[in-house]
Each structure stands twice: as structure tokens, then as C-alpha cells.
Enzyme design. Structure first.
Site, PDB file in Angstrom:
ATOM      1  NE  ARG A 230      11.684  39.213   3.178  1.00 31.98           N
ATOM      2  CZ  ARG A 230      10.616  40.023   3.147  1.00 31.98           C
ATOM      3  NH1 ARG A 230       9.476  39.656   3.689  1.00 31.98           N
ATOM      4  NH2 ARG A 230      10.673  41.198   2.567  1.00 31.98           N
ATOM      5  CD  GLU A 259       7.001  34.863  -0.481  1.00 29.99           C
ATOM      6  OE1 GLU A 259       6.716  35.947  -1.036  1.00 29.99           O
ATOM      7  OE2 GLU A 259       7.250  34.768   0.719  1.00 29.99           O
ATOM      8  CG  HIS A 277       4.844  38.312   0.878  1.00 23.91           C
ATOM      9  ND1 HIS A 277       6.135  37.993   0.559  1.00 23.91           N
ATOM     10  CD2 HIS A 277       4.955  39.371   1.730  1.00 23.91           C
ATOM     11  CE1 HIS A 277       6.976  38.820   1.154  1.00 23.91           C
ATOM     12  NE2 HIS A 277       6.273  39.668   1.876  1.00 23.91           N
TER      13      HIS A 277
HETATM   14  N1  LIG Z   1       4.991  39.810   5.381  1.00 24.99           N
HETATM   15  C1  LIG Z   1       5.204  41.006   4.930  1.00 24.99           C
HETATM   16  O1  LIG Z   1       4.551  41.458   4.004  1.00 24.99           O
HETATM   17  C2  LIG Z   1       6.223  41.865   5.591  1.00 24.99           C
HETATM   18  C3  LIG Z   1       7.368  41.312   6.090  1.00 24.99           C
HETATM   19  N2  LIG Z   1       8.308  42.117   6.665  1.00 24.99           N
HETATM   20  C4  LIG Z   1       9.500  41.466   7.213  1.00 24.99           C
HETATM   21  O2  LIG Z   1       9.426  41.448   8.633  1.00 24.99           O
HETATM   22  C5  LIG Z   1      10.732  41.375   9.181  1.00 24.99           C
HETATM   23  C6  LIG Z   1      10.872  42.333  10.344  1.00 24.99           C
HETATM   24  O3  LIG Z   1      10.730  43.664   9.887  1.00 24.99           O
HETATM   25  P1  LIG Z   1      11.019  44.916  10.841  1.00 24.99           P
HETATM   26  O4  LIG Z   1      10.497  44.659  12.183  1.00 24.99           O
HETATM   27  O5  LIG Z   1      10.589  46.122  10.104  1.00 24.99           O
HETATM   28  O6  LIG Z   1      12.603  44.868  10.872  1.00 24.99           O
HETATM   29  P2  LIG Z   1      13.559  45.417  12.014  1.00 24.99           P
HETATM   30  O7  LIG Z   1      14.905  45.532  11.389  1.00 24.99           O
HETATM   31  O8  LIG Z   1      12.976  46.606  12.679  1.00 24.99           O
HETATM   32  O9  LIG Z   1      13.576  44.223  13.064  1.00 24.99           O
HETATM   33  C7  LIG Z   1      14.228  43.001  12.846  1.00 24.99           C
HETATM   34  C8  LIG Z   1      14.734  42.533  14.203  1.00 24.99           C
HETATM   35  O10 LIG Z   1      15.303  41.240  14.043  1.00 24.99           O
HETATM   36  C9  LIG Z   1      16.412  41.161  14.901  1.00 24.99           C
HETATM   37  N3  LIG Z   1      17.296  40.088  14.510  1.00 24.99           N
HETATM   38  C10 LIG Z   1      18.254  40.086  13.537  1.00 24.99           C
HETATM   39  N4  LIG Z   1      18.876  38.886  13.524  1.00 24.99           N
HETATM   40  C11 LIG Z   1      18.298  38.147  14.489  1.00 24.99           C
HETATM   41  C12 LIG Z   1      18.524  36.824  14.947  1.00 24.99           C
HETATM   42  N5  LIG Z   1      19.484  36.056  14.417  1.00 24.99           N
HETATM   43  N6  LIG Z   1      17.736  36.358  15.948  1.00 24.99           N
HETATM   44  C13 LIG Z   1      16.783  37.139  16.502  1.00 24.99           C
HETATM   45  N7  LIG Z   1      16.546  38.421  16.133  1.00 24.99           N
HETATM   46  C14 LIG Z   1      17.300  38.904  15.119  1.00 24.99           C
HETATM   47  C15 LIG Z   1      17.046  42.531  14.814  1.00 24.99           C
HETATM   48  O11 LIG Z   1      17.858  42.804  15.943  1.00 24.99           O
HETATM   49  C16 LIG Z   1      15.820  43.432  14.782  1.00 24.99           C
HETATM   50  O12 LIG Z   1      15.486  43.885  16.080  1.00 24.99           O
HETATM   51  C17 LIG Z   1      11.671  41.653   8.019  1.00 24.99           C
HETATM   52  O13 LIG Z   1      12.196  40.424   7.549  1.00 24.99           O
HETATM   53  C18 LIG Z   1      10.788  42.232   6.948  1.00 24.99           C
HETATM   54  O14 LIG Z   1      11.284  42.017   5.677  1.00 24.99           O
HETATM   55  C19 LIG Z   1       8.134  43.456   6.798  1.00 24.99           C
HETATM   56  C20 LIG Z   1       7.002  44.047   6.309  1.00 24.99           C
HETATM   57  C21 LIG Z   1       5.970  43.304   5.625  1.00 24.99           C
HETATM   58  O1  LIG Z   2       5.739  44.493  -0.890  1.00 24.78           O
HETATM   59  C1  LIG Z   2       5.108  43.657  -0.246  1.00 24.78           C
HETATM   60  O2  LIG Z   2       3.934  43.449  -0.372  1.00 24.78           O
HETATM   61  C2  LIG Z   2       5.882  42.825   0.769  1.00 24.78           C
HETATM   62  C3  LIG Z   2       6.340  43.611   1.928  1.00 24.78           C
HETATM   63  C4  LIG Z   2       7.478  42.976   2.611  1.00 24.78           C
HETATM   64  O3  LIG Z   2       7.636  41.788   2.657  1.00 24.78           O
HETATM   65  C5  LIG Z   2       8.475  43.852   3.226  1.00 24.78           C
HETATM   66  O4  LIG Z   2       8.253  45.060   3.265  1.00 24.78           O
HETATM   67  O5  LIG Z   2       9.507  43.330   3.676  1.00 24.78           O
END
Ligand SMILES: NC(=O)C1=CN([C@@H]2O[C@H](COP(=O)(O)OP(=O)(O)OC[C@H]3O[C@@H](n4cnc5c(N)ncnc54)[C@H](O)[C@@H]3O)[C@@H](O)[C@H]2O)C=CC1
Ligand SMILES: O=C(O)CCC(=O)C(=O)O
Length: 525
Positions: A230, A259, A277
Site C-alpha cells: 500500500r 494514485e 499498481h
Molecule cells: N499491489 C497490489 O495490487 C496488491 C496489494 N495488496 C495489498 O497487500 C497487502 C497485504 O495483503 P495480504 O497479504 O493479502 O493481507 P493479509 O491480511 O493476509 O496480511 C497482512 C499482514 O500484515 C500484518 N500486519 C498488520 N499490521 C502490521 C504492522 N503494523 N506491522 C507489521 N505487520 C503488520 C498482519 O498481521 C498480516 O499478517 C494489503 O495491503 C493489500 O491491500 C494485495 C493485493 C494486490
Molecule cells: O484491483 C487492483 O488492481 C488492486 C488490487 C489491490 O491493491 C488489492 O487487492 O488490495
């Protein structure tokens, strides 16, 4: 027919699923003011990260029942505003996990081998083999910040590439980290020891600018930073400064504070790789998230529960399915005690008794509150906003348990303290799942709930039941069933009547005038 607005590009497979139950309008790239204008006609919204669902849009969406985010992060949706309005917000927690993890790994390898610059160089008709000496990731240390779904997959793959793994995640157990081959460390040690640092955290108050000037000062000058999680978790000004001063060797960013990325110094450096992104942008992930979220929208429009609601705490579909009869019991009793108490409710006590004392209480409490507030708020109150509504109305909620009570196979006791006094009801489920009201204000009875009910508190004396029966008859109200509960003979008693018809105006006052009647309450369930 229900109407769904799809406001970002979504895979066709999702549109096809929605079209089974709704008229689907795909209108992408609309400015917020246009969205506010058209949203009142929609029952559901489906989007990716391109649409900001603001409070204004939510407030204007008076028909909205569900907002579906085809992805993980719901930070582009004002979830508290949706919750306040009783709108379910769903996401796809796993549909793009692999895509995002692979993007982070691709960024790590691209940084190590200067892929983007080398590609540009060849396209510029150059052949600069010396300029692009890279570094191997083998035996290097990867620091994973956030060891959730994406962080874990990155760790797994990195391990198989021979990397040493450090991780920081305050919410993950040592056992889980051990399983993944990660050593849990504090952030300072992760900054100091890592050759690569990859972020997989949500943006929260704690993670905002977690990578700042001070953090960069602790990193190795050879360190490379990757953010496919993020925007806003890295202080972008501090990053540009750290790169300019050679405090770290490079960075690869897929997400940004703003963004699309506006004016930014980040564009000025060859050793910063930028992607727009793209983490979730694989064909596979887009099918996964579209199906996942479209199915949930379809289900909610059909009156079924959603499997990944982010704003119905504790009420996942499996819990919902298992607990459905108890939730129904809780709602009915909440509704009943709310009507008996009348006026402004100050406190609701929910006591899970007998076998019920051993089950998860939160959904039952939420269902009790929903029932309690349903007279005042009608269909505006639901499982999403019941707790918030209670808090905002100053209703204190107390949950208690008493496993020692052995009546029925568990029972639920609710008492409501209001501006007009305190009332209590108890109910249980029979073996066939039927609800029984088993106690009103401490008087034992055994009646099923019915649409129209009359409860009286009266002196237990001959003739009183007859008088009430004749009075109802004279107003053409048919009695379906009647029961009296008392504690002692000729003391106080409670009469519970199920009626086929609502009480006509004025009849309740007539009933309270009958000699021996202390109180009378009419209830609609
Ligand atoms: N670039 C993109 O297109 C995408 C971005 N994302 C983003 O990736 C991130 C991670 O997604 P997931 O792994 O699915 O989520 P998730 O919920 O499975 O993992 C997030 C982890 O962060 C940890 N966390 C929370 N606060 C924290 C802190 N202060 N310090 C350290 N760790 C902490 C949680 O304990 C959890 O294990 C999310 O922000 C999501 O929105 C997800 C999919 C696509
Ligand atoms: O919809 C997208 O392409 C972004 C995905 C993403 O950032 C998320 O799933 O958190």
C-alpha cells in the site's frame, strides 16, 4: 430487478454472474460527483482500486445493500460509513495473493538485475554489458514486513531461491514464522540486516510512513526496498532523499501515496522501478477476484450471507449457517423485550444459559441488538450496523453466561432496562428448531412467538381470563392460543395470548381497565 454498478474494469466472468440476478451497468472512470448523482438507483456496487467510495457516495446510495471490492484492500471504501448505513462490504481476500506475491518477486529480481534499464538500453541501440552488473539473491537476506497471505507466499518462494528470511509481523506467532522458515525480529534488526526489504502490510495508523527517514538511516547502503502493498507505508520524500544520498541501493514501487502518481521525484532515479499498481493485474487473479466478489454480490441480493464480509464481525457464512436458529431466537427475543420495555432503552443484558453458554456469543448478541432496535429502525438495522446503532443510541450491551442452568438444551435470557422500567424474556429452541418463549418478567410460560401477541400482568384470581377473552371477542379479535404463568397461587401472574389479528386502537386501554390487570402490552413480532 436489482441494479449493480460496476465502476472499474472487471473480468467479464464477474459481469456474467451478476447478470443472473441483476441489471449490470458498467460505467468506469466516473468522477465522484457523477457517482453521487447516479448511485441512488443502485442496489450494489462492484469496483477495484480505481474508485474511491467516499462517505458522500455511500450516503447518497440509499438503496445500496452491498459494496464488493474485487481485490484485498478496502482502503478505497469508507467502510465505517458503509457500516453505519448497514451496507455489507465484501472483498476477495485470496483471489490475487499469488499475483501480488509474484509481482513483488519480479520487482526484487528486476532490481537485482537492472532489467528495466537494461531493456531500455538495448532498445536505444546500445549494448552495455558492463553497466548492468547485477547481484544474486541467493544467500542474501530478505526482510518481509507483514507475514500474511502475500508475505508468506513471497517468503516461501524466496526460501526456495536460497534466501535467508527475516520477518516482522506483531500479529504472527513464532510457530507460523518457523513453519515458513522466517526468523521473527524487530523492525530495527530487519532494517539493519536485510539486503532486500519487501512490504506486505495494510495501510493503518501504525504502518503509515513506517519506512521513513530514520528507517533509511538504519538500512545497509546495498539494501533494496520493494512495496507492492500500500502507498503511504513509505514516506516518498524520505525515499527520494535516501536514494539521492545513496543510503540504499534501489527501490521498486507498485503503490503510491497518491494514485495515479502525480508530480514526483521518484521518477528521477534510474534505480527506482515504478509500476502503476499492477500487483493484482494477472488474467488469473482478475478471474479469481471477479468470480469471488460477483458471487457474493449475487448471494446478498438473493438474501443469502456473504462469505468475506469485512464489516460483519464474527458472522462468516459457516457460523451463520450453524447458528441460524439461535440468531432467529435472539432476534425474536430482542424484538419482544424491546417492545415490552418500550421507550428509550439504556441497557440490554444478553445471558447465554446452559448449553448455549459454551457457544460463540458475539453473533447472538448482535442478533439480539438487531431485534431490540428493529421497532425503531425497521429494515435500517441489520447485522452490519446493529452494534454501532446501539452504541450511538447509548444502549449499553452486557453479555453474560450461566452454564449451570439446565432448562431445555440451552436458553437465552434478555433483559432490557429502559426509561419506562426493566423487562426480561427467556426463550429456547425445541428439538425441531421451533422457538419457545419460556419466561416473561420471571414468570414461566411456554408459548411460540406469533405475529400479534398480548401480554398481561394480573392478579391470579377467578374470572379474569374470561373477562379478557370476552373483551377481545367483542372487538372481533380471535385468540389463537393462551397461557398463564404464575409463581404462586393467587399471586401475580402473566398471561400470554397469541392473536390472529392486531389489537384495534383503544382496546389495550380497555384491557388495562379490567379489575385485577396491572399491566398490558401488545407486541408485534
Ligand atoms: N499491489 C497490489 O495490487 C496488491 C496489494 N495488496 C495489498 O497487500 C497487502 C497485504 O495483503 P495480504 O497479504 O493479502 O493481507 P493479509 O491480511 O493476509 O496480511 C497482512 C499482514 O500484515 C500484518 N500486519 C498488520 N499490521 C502490521 C504492522 N503494523 N506491522 C507489521 N505487520 C503488520 C498482519 O498481521 C498480516 O499478517 C494489503 O495491503 C493489500 O491491500 C494485495 C493485493 C494486490
Ligand atoms: O484491483 C487492483 O488492481 C488492486 C488490487 C489491490 O491493491 C488489492 O487487492 O488490495
Amino acid at each position: 430487478m436489482a441494479k449493480v454498478l460496476v465502476s472499474d474494469p472487471i473480468d467479464q466472468v464477474g459481469i456474467d454472474i451478476l447478470s443472473q440476478v441483476a441489471q449490470v451497468d458498467v460505467k468506469t472512470g466516473l468522477p465522484p460527483e457523477e457517482l453521487v448523482k447516479i448511485i441512488p438507483e443502485y442496489d450494489a456496487m462492484m469496483l477495484r482500486s480505481g474508485t474511491r467510495v467516499t462517505k458522500e457516495i455511500i450516503v447518497a446510495g440509499t438503496q445500496l445493500k452491498i459494496i464488493g471490492r474485487a481485490g484485498v484492500g478496502v482502503d478505497n471504501i469508507d467502510v465505517p460509513a458503509a457500516t453505519r448505513q448497514g451496507i455489507v462490504v465484501v472483498n476477495s481476500p485470496e483471489g490475487n495473493t499469488i499475483a501480488a506475491a509474484e509481482h513483488a518477486l519480479a520487482m526484487m529480481l528486476s532490481l537485482s538485475r537492472h532489467i528495466p534499464e537494461a531493456n531500455q538500453s538495448v532498445k536505444n541501440n546500445k549494448w552495455e554489458r558492463k553497466r548492468f552488473i547485477g547481484a544474486e539473491v541467493y544467500k542474501k537476506t530478505l526482510g518481509v514486513v507483514g507475514l500474511g497471505k502475500i508475505g508468506s507466499h513471497v517468503a516461501n518462494v524466496a526460501k526456495s531461491m536460497g534466501m535467508k528470511l527475516l520477518a516482522y509481523d506483531p500479529f504472527i506467532s513464532k510457530e507460523r514464522a518457523d513453519q515458513l522458515g522466517c526468523t521473527l525480529v524487530d523492525l530495527d534488526l530487519l532494517f539493519a540486516e536485510s539486503d532486500y526489504i519487501t512490504l506486505h502490510i495494510p495501510k493503518t495508523p501504525e504502518t503509515t510512513h513506517v519506512i521513513n527517514k530514520e528507517a533509511f538511516s538504519k538500512m545497509k547502503p546495498t539494501a533494496r526496498l520493494i512495496n507492492c502493498a500500500r502507498g503511504g507505508t513509505i514516506d516518498e520524500d524520505a525515499l527520494a532523499e535516501a536514494i539521492a544520498e545513496g543510503k540504499i541501493a534501489g527501490a521498486a514501487l507498485d503503490v503510491f501515496e497518491e494514485e495515479p502518481l502525480g508530480e514526483s521525484k521518484l521518477r528521477d532515479y534510474e534505480n527506482i522501478i515504478l509500476t502503476p499498481h499492477l500487483g493484482a493485474s494477472t488474467a488469473e487473479a482478475q478471474v479469481n477476484v471477479a468470480v469471488d466478489v460477483a458471487e457474493q454480490i449475487r448471494d446478498v441480493l438473493l438474501g443469502l450471507p456473504a462469505r468475506s464480509a469485512v464489516n460483519i464481525p464474527g458472522l462468516t457464512p459457516d457460523v451463520m449457517e450453524k447458528m441460524r436458529p439461535y440468531l432467529q431466537l435472539a432476534e425474536t427475543l430482542g424484538n419482544l423485550v424491546g417492545q415490552l420495555a418500550g421507550g428509550r432503552i439504556e441497557r440490554l443484558t444478553v445471558r447465554l444459559q446452559g448449553e448455549l453458554a459454551s457457544i460463540k456469543g458475539q453473533p447472538i448478541v448482535v442478533a439480539s441488538i438487531k431485534g431490540l432496535l428493529s421497532q425503531a429502525l425497521r429494515e435500517r438495522v441489520n447485522y452490519v450496523n446493529a452494534a454501532i446503532e446501539a452504541k450511538e443510541r447509548g444502549v449499553r450491551i452486557i453479555e453474560t453466561r450461566d452454564a449451570s442452568l439446565r432448562d431445555y438444551s440451552g436458553s437465552l435470557h434478555l433483559s432490557a432496562q429502559g426509561s419506562l422500567g426493566e423487562h426480561s424474556v427467556t426463550g429456547a429452541l425445541l428439538s425441531d428448531g421451533e422457538i419457545r418463549i419460556t419466561d416473561v418478567d420471571g414468570f414461566p410460560i411456554n408459548v411460540p412467538p406469533s405475529n400479534y401477541m398480548l401480554f398481561t400482568v394480573h392478579r391470579d384470581m377467578p374470572g379474569i381470563i374470561g373477562k379478557i377473552g370476552s373483551l377481545l371477542g367483542s372487538f372481533n379479535v380471535n385468540i389463537a392460543s393462551m397461557q398463564v404463568g404464575r409463581k404462586i397461587v393467587r399471586g401475580d401472574a402473566v398471561m400470554a395470548l397469541s392473536l390472529d389479528d392486531p389489537l384495534p386502537e383503544g382496546l389495550l386501554t380497555e384491557i388495562t381497565k379490567v379489575s385485577g390487570i396491572r399491566d398490558a402490552y401488545t407486541v408485534k413480532l
